[in-house]
Design a protein around this motif. Sequence first.
Motif, PDB file in Angstrom:
ATOM      1  N   ALA A   2      57.368  22.532  30.186  1.00  0.00           N
ATOM      2  CA  ALA A   2      56.363  23.444  30.718  1.00  0.00           C
ATOM      3  C   ALA A   2      56.239  24.682  29.840  1.00  0.00           C
ATOM      4  CB  ALA A   2      56.730  23.872  32.136  1.00  0.00           C
ATOM      5  N   LYS A   3      55.000  25.008  29.521  1.00  0.00           N
ATOM      6  CA  LYS A   3      54.758  26.249  28.791  1.00  0.00           C
ATOM      7  C   LYS A   3      55.166  27.443  29.641  1.00  0.00           C
ATOM      8  CE  LYS A   3      53.182  28.371  25.133  1.00  0.00           C
ATOM      9  NZ  LYS A   3      53.857  28.205  23.837  1.00  0.00           N
ATOM     10  N   ARG A   4      54.852  27.369  30.955  1.00  0.00           N
ATOM     11  CA  ARG A   4      55.297  28.398  31.891  1.00  0.00           C
ATOM     12  C   ARG A   4      55.927  27.717  33.103  1.00  0.00           C
ATOM     13  NH1 ARG A   4      51.089  32.717  33.643  1.00  0.00           N
ATOM     14  NH2 ARG A   4      49.770  30.884  34.028  1.00  0.00           N
ATOM     15  N   THR A  15      59.156  30.939  30.030  1.00  0.00           N
ATOM     16  CA  THR A  15      58.312  30.289  29.034  1.00  0.00           C
ATOM     17  C   THR A  15      59.077  29.212  28.280  1.00  0.00           C
ATOM     18  OG1 THR A  15      58.830  32.002  27.397  1.00  0.00           O
ATOM     19  CG2 THR A  15      56.871  32.327  28.748  1.00  0.00           C
ATOM     20  N   ASP A  16      58.336  28.160  27.924  1.00  0.00           N
ATOM     21  CA  ASP A  16      58.851  27.058  27.105  1.00  0.00           C
ATOM     22  C   ASP A  16      60.179  26.527  27.652  1.00  0.00           C
ATOM     23  OD1 ASP A  16      56.716  27.097  25.266  1.00  0.00           O
ATOM     24  OD2 ASP A  16      57.632  28.758  24.190  1.00  0.00           O
ATOM     25  N   ARG A  17      60.088  25.928  28.842  1.00  0.00           N
ATOM     26  CA  ARG A  17      61.278  25.383  29.490  1.00  0.00           C
ATOM     27  C   ARG A  17      61.185  23.870  29.614  1.00  0.00           C
ATOM     28  NH1 ARG A  17      65.455  28.509  29.523  1.00  0.00           N
ATOM     29  NH2 ARG A  17      66.217  27.750  31.544  1.00  0.00           N
ATOM     30  N   ALA A  31      65.967  25.865  27.747  1.00  0.00           N
ATOM     31  CA  ALA A  31      64.917  26.179  26.785  1.00  0.00           C
ATOM     32  C   ALA A  31      64.466  24.899  26.083  1.00  0.00           C
ATOM     33  CB  ALA A  31      65.426  27.182  25.763  1.00  0.00           C
ATOM     34  N   ALA A  32      63.169  24.763  25.900  1.00  0.00           N
ATOM     35  CA  ALA A  32      62.634  23.592  25.197  1.00  0.00           C
ATOM     36  C   ALA A  32      63.003  23.659  23.723  1.00  0.00           C
ATOM     37  CB  ALA A  32      61.126  23.533  25.364  1.00  0.00           C
ATOM     38  N   ALA A  46      51.034  22.880  31.214  1.00  0.00           N
ATOM     39  CA  ALA A  46      50.903  24.332  31.047  1.00  0.00           C
ATOM     40  C   ALA A  46      51.779  25.085  32.031  1.00  0.00           C
ATOM     41  CB  ALA A  46      49.441  24.747  31.214  1.00  0.00           C
ATOM     42  N   VAL A  47      51.831  24.594  33.288  1.00  0.00           N
ATOM     43  CA  VAL A  47      52.573  25.286  34.338  1.00  0.00           C
ATOM     44  C   VAL A  47      53.329  24.263  35.180  1.00  0.00           C
ATOM     45  CG1 VAL A  47      52.425  26.806  36.361  1.00  0.00           C
ATOM     46  CG2 VAL A  47      50.828  27.116  34.454  1.00  0.00           C
TER      47      VAL A  47
END
Length: 374
Positions: A2-4, A15-17, A31-32, A46-47
């Motif tokens: 997910a970006k958020r 962010t970026d998880r 963290a991604a 995105a979310v």
Amino acid sequence: MAKRLFDGVTSVFQTDRAIVLRDGMVTELRAATAGDRRNDQAVHVAVAAPGMIDMQINGAGDAQFNFDPTPATLARIAAGAREGGTAHILPTFITAEGQSYLQALAAVRQAMDDRMPGIAGIHLEGPFLSPARPGIHDPSSIRPLAEDDVIALEREARDFPGPILLTLAPECQEPAQLNRLAAAGIILFAGHSEARPEHLEQMRGATHLWNAMPGLNSRTPGIVSEVLAGDRLFAGLIADGHHVGPHALRISLRAAADRLCLVTDAMLTLAGASQGFDLHGRHITLSDGRLTGEDGTLAGAHIAMDQSVSNVVAIAGIDPLVALRTATVNPARALGREKSLGRIAPGLPASVSLFDRSLNSVGVAIEGQLYLRD
């Protein structure tokens, strides 16, 4: 990935998880990495947020719980709800003759025993309502609680596999009966009611705030004022733009955003092909997103949870993260399920709603099953 990410615990978007799911559980939240971004087996959105919970849904996918209270109907309703990003539902059985609600309880019990995805409990809306506030409910079937009802509900609550939410008019019931139901673990919400503050002691919340109840009054307190000015009662809120106007929506969310729970109150037209149906001998028509009887009375709603969240952001000017809380964290708390629902964390059951950047649903993960929209 997910970006958020809103995990239901922190008060900010992360962010970026990466959310790692295995065997129906969240096993890792981190963290991604570059490898995650290149992994064609991963789902990129995105979310992401905890699985949305709809505490009041009467039907979807051309199926209505009252018309056919069976596990097959529940499967269709749950699938229709998933189209709008809902992970968990309390299928809602409204006022019907006698103890018809027992058949609804049996259907939900069977569905949950069979681990049907998305069925989290049941909402019984009536028949113990106020004759002065019937809404679209059948007036001939509205009645007060009888001793047989209390005994039957106490019996059901002893080993029911999920929460039982019961909407009633507390001012029309014997206080001792309400005490017994609450002691049995049944979640009581005031609805279709003209209750005053003294009637709300055993209530945990209110059903479809502002609707089928008196509005705010400068001198006479009631359900709306107790929700908005108090700090205890939860409340369902229909954000379809028809049941609650923009000003009331803003007032509600600014006063009690931590206790409001978005609900759809959806009927069989949601995610279905039907443009109308008959209810209690009255024809209900879908027009411009409104479901009404021939006299203009609202008859449930035609909206999904993702659109409800978007409406809260657009109409009420609420931060998207706060809007997501009203569809995830708050209903989990209202139902007493905050330890397992409304959060994304390692060791918890996998329940995740997935969105694009405009908060339109793109899919749902429930207990290891991933449902992506076409």
